[in-house]
Design a protein around this motif. Sequence first.
Motif, PDB file in Angstrom:
ATOM      1  N   GLU A 122      15.678  -7.260  27.346  1.00 15.92           N
ATOM      2  CA  GLU A 122      14.472  -6.414  27.402  1.00 15.92           C
ATOM      3  C   GLU A 122      14.081  -5.948  26.008  1.00 15.92           C
ATOM      4  O   GLU A 122      12.895  -5.863  25.674  1.00 15.92           O
ATOM      5  CB  GLU A 122      14.775  -5.187  28.278  1.00 15.92           C
ATOM      6  N   LEU A 123      15.103  -5.660  25.184  1.00 22.90           N
ATOM      7  CA  LEU A 123      14.831  -5.220  23.811  1.00 22.90           C
ATOM      8  C   LEU A 123      14.147  -6.353  23.032  1.00 22.90           C
ATOM      9  O   LEU A 123      13.152  -6.131  22.336  1.00 22.90           O
ATOM     10  CB  LEU A 123      16.131  -4.800  23.132  1.00 22.90           C
ATOM     11  N   LYS A 124      14.677  -7.553  23.194  1.00 26.76           N
ATOM     12  CA  LYS A 124      14.076  -8.714  22.506  1.00 26.76           C
ATOM     13  C   LYS A 124      12.631  -8.899  22.927  1.00 26.76           C
ATOM     14  O   LYS A 124      11.751  -9.158  22.112  1.00 26.76           O
ATOM     15  CB  LYS A 124      14.855  -9.999  22.861  1.00 26.76           C
ATOM     16  N   GLU A 125      12.413  -8.783  24.230  1.00 25.94           N
ATOM     17  CA  GLU A 125      11.035  -8.926  24.746  1.00 25.94           C
ATOM     18  C   GLU A 125      10.118  -7.871  24.155  1.00 25.94           C
ATOM     19  O   GLU A 125       8.992  -8.157  23.771  1.00 25.94           O
ATOM     20  CB  GLU A 125      11.011  -8.751  26.276  1.00 25.94           C
ATOM     21  N   ARG A 126      10.637  -6.634  24.085  1.00 25.68           N
ATOM     22  CA  ARG A 126       9.811  -5.517  23.580  1.00 25.68           C
ATOM     23  C   ARG A 126       9.465  -5.742  22.095  1.00 25.68           C
ATOM     24  O   ARG A 126       8.345  -5.503  21.664  1.00 25.68           O
ATOM     25  CB  ARG A 126      10.561  -4.201  23.779  1.00 25.68           C
ATOM     26  N   VAL A 127      10.463  -6.224  21.337  1.00 25.71           N
ATOM     27  CA  VAL A 127      10.231  -6.455  19.897  1.00 25.71           C
ATOM     28  C   VAL A 127       9.201  -7.566  19.714  1.00 25.71           C
ATOM     29  O   VAL A 127       8.256  -7.438  18.928  1.00 25.71           O
ATOM     30  CB  VAL A 127      11.562  -6.781  19.183  1.00 25.71           C
ATOM     31  N   GLU A 128       9.361  -8.637  20.476  1.00 27.62           N
ATOM     32  CA  GLU A 128       8.407  -9.757  20.365  1.00 27.62           C
ATOM     33  C   GLU A 128       7.000  -9.287  20.761  1.00 27.62           C
ATOM     34  O   GLU A 128       6.018  -9.580  20.085  1.00 27.62           O
ATOM     35  CB  GLU A 128       8.858 -10.917  21.263  1.00 27.62           C
ATOM     36  N   TRP A 129       6.940  -8.534  21.830  1.00 28.12           N
ATOM     37  CA  TRP A 129       5.651  -8.022  22.306  1.00 28.12           C
ATOM     38  C   TRP A 129       4.967  -7.189  21.224  1.00 28.12           C
ATOM     39  O   TRP A 129       3.788  -7.364  20.919  1.00 28.12           O
ATOM     40  CB  TRP A 129       5.884  -7.188  23.573  1.00 28.12           C
ATOM     41  N   ALA A 130       5.744  -6.287  20.595  1.00 27.49           N
ATOM     42  CA  ALA A 130       5.159  -5.380  19.586  1.00 27.49           C
ATOM     43  C   ALA A 130       4.725  -6.164  18.348  1.00 27.49           C
ATOM     44  O   ALA A 130       3.661  -5.893  17.779  1.00 27.49           O
ATOM     45  CB  ALA A 130       6.167  -4.295  19.214  1.00 27.49           C
ATOM     46  N   LEU A 131       5.539  -7.132  17.954  1.00 32.12           N
ATOM     47  CA  LEU A 131       5.165  -7.925  16.768  1.00 32.12           C
ATOM     48  C   LEU A 131       3.922  -8.769  17.053  1.00 32.12           C
ATOM     49  O   LEU A 131       3.080  -8.970  16.168  1.00 32.12           O
ATOM     50  CB  LEU A 131       6.332  -8.821  16.329  1.00 32.12           C
ATOM     51  N   LYS A 132       3.793  -9.232  18.288  1.00 30.98           N
ATOM     52  CA  LYS A 132       2.572  -9.972  18.644  1.00 30.98           C
ATOM     53  C   LYS A 132       1.370  -9.045  18.643  1.00 30.98           C
ATOM     54  O   LYS A 132       0.306  -9.385  18.135  1.00 30.98           O
ATOM     55  CB  LYS A 132       2.737 -10.638  20.018  1.00 30.98           C
ATOM     56  N   LYS A 133       1.545  -7.872  19.222  1.00 31.00           N
ATOM     57  CA  LYS A 133       0.448  -6.883  19.258  1.00 31.00           C
ATOM     58  C   LYS A 133      -0.022  -6.534  17.857  1.00 31.00           C
ATOM     59  O   LYS A 133      -1.200  -6.261  17.629  1.00 31.00           O
ATOM     60  CB  LYS A 133       0.931  -5.582  19.917  1.00 31.00           C
ATOM     61  N   ALA A 134       0.942  -6.490  16.923  1.00 31.69           N
ATOM     62  CA  ALA A 134       0.611  -6.119  15.543  1.00 31.69           C
ATOM     63  C   ALA A 134       0.179  -7.337  14.730  1.00 31.69           C
ATOM     64  O   ALA A 134       0.066  -7.256  13.503  1.00 31.69           O
ATOM     65  CB  ALA A 134       1.806  -5.432  14.893  1.00 31.69           C
ATOM     66  N   ALA A 135      -0.032  -8.468  15.403  1.00 28.57           N
ATOM     67  CA  ALA A 135      -0.491  -9.703  14.764  1.00 28.57           C
ATOM     68  C   ALA A 135       0.435 -10.139  13.629  1.00 28.57           C
ATOM     69  O   ALA A 135      -0.008 -10.583  12.569  1.00 28.57           O
ATOM     70  CB  ALA A 135      -1.930  -9.541  14.258  1.00 28.57           C
ATOM     71  N   LEU A 136       1.742  -9.984  13.853  1.00 23.39           N
ATOM     72  CA  LEU A 136       2.713 -10.336  12.819  1.00 23.39           C
ATOM     73  C   LEU A 136       3.720 -11.386  13.288  1.00 23.39           C
ATOM     74  O   LEU A 136       4.389 -12.017  12.478  1.00 23.39           O
ATOM     75  CB  LEU A 136       3.453  -9.046  12.376  1.00 23.39           C
ATOM     76  N   TRP A 137       3.812 -11.587  14.590  1.00 25.16           N
ATOM     77  CA  TRP A 137       4.848 -12.439  15.159  1.00 25.16           C
ATOM     78  C   TRP A 137       4.901 -13.824  14.502  1.00 25.16           C
ATOM     79  O   TRP A 137       5.956 -14.274  14.060  1.00 25.16           O
ATOM     80  CB  TRP A 137       4.631 -12.567  16.662  1.00 25.16           C
TER      81      TRP A 137
END
Length: 254
Positions: A122-137
């Motif tokens: 879940e932590l990995k998912e949350r980090v990926e989600w946030a980095l995508k939201k911030a257009a950085l992933w």
Amino acid sequence: MRDVAIETRNLHVHYGNNHVIKGINLKIPPKVVFALMGPSGCGKSTLLRTFNRLIELNPNARVEGSVKILGKEVYSPETDPVELRKEIGMVFQYPNPFPHLTIFENVASGVKLNKLVSSKDELKERVEWALKKAALWDEVKDRLKDYPGGISGGQRQRLVIARALAMRPKILLMDEPTANIDPVGVQKIEELLFELKGEYTIVLVTHSPAQAARVSDYVAFLYLGEIVEVGPTRKVFENPEHELTEKYVTGAFG
Ligand SMILES: Nc1ncnc2c1ncn2[C@@H]1O[C@H](COP(=O)(O)OP(=O)(O)OP(=O)(O)O)[C@@H](O)[C@H]1O
């Protein structure tokens, strides 16, 4: 009450004998970019810091009046500033990721500390989600174990935005977030604001009328601790009511 995300009433701030916010009444609608613009020293950062009580870190600061966030009285004795700040992300002028944590850990840190997820996946998912939201992933997905010292200033600022978004706040306070970033980085962050505003209430401090005009839906023009004019950005820029606003937005002073 959901048509107003942030409301101030007769808000005053003093630093010792210096009266810097002088009776501000403001209503900020939800899910817009709301710019606080004005020349250096007019009180923009001070006003922003009253919203999450960060102002209290200055021992000589005194706040009077009311601030309500999502209907809650920010300065009520019942309001816990730590709880309040979970709903309010903040981004500063200098990108300040934790230098000793990796890119992944930077985004994960607040989520872990506040036990917002219950498993590593879940932590990995949350980090990926946030980095995508911030257009950085796309730019960092192969470098999650690197330290942020190796990425550009603009990327570091989007990393800080990802760190804030990972906490799933409702409000984002941004204090001159592009002041120290190169032009390409500025453009990326401005595009990001456009993407985020449908979901978050964003209050953006800027001394640049051009930036306020580009990115905000509403704007308040502050001068010497007072609001000279506030309204939809187009209206304020194209048809200002006050001569001082017109002078400021046309670059006659600043
Ligand atoms: N900690 C402090 N103690 C005393 N005075 C302060 C403090 N912080 C800010 N001030 C004063 O309060 C006034 C408003 O400052 P503030 O930083 O809020 O303005 P600003 O519009 O954000 O300016 P800038 O664009 O230069 O950051 C200024 O006169 C400043 O010198």
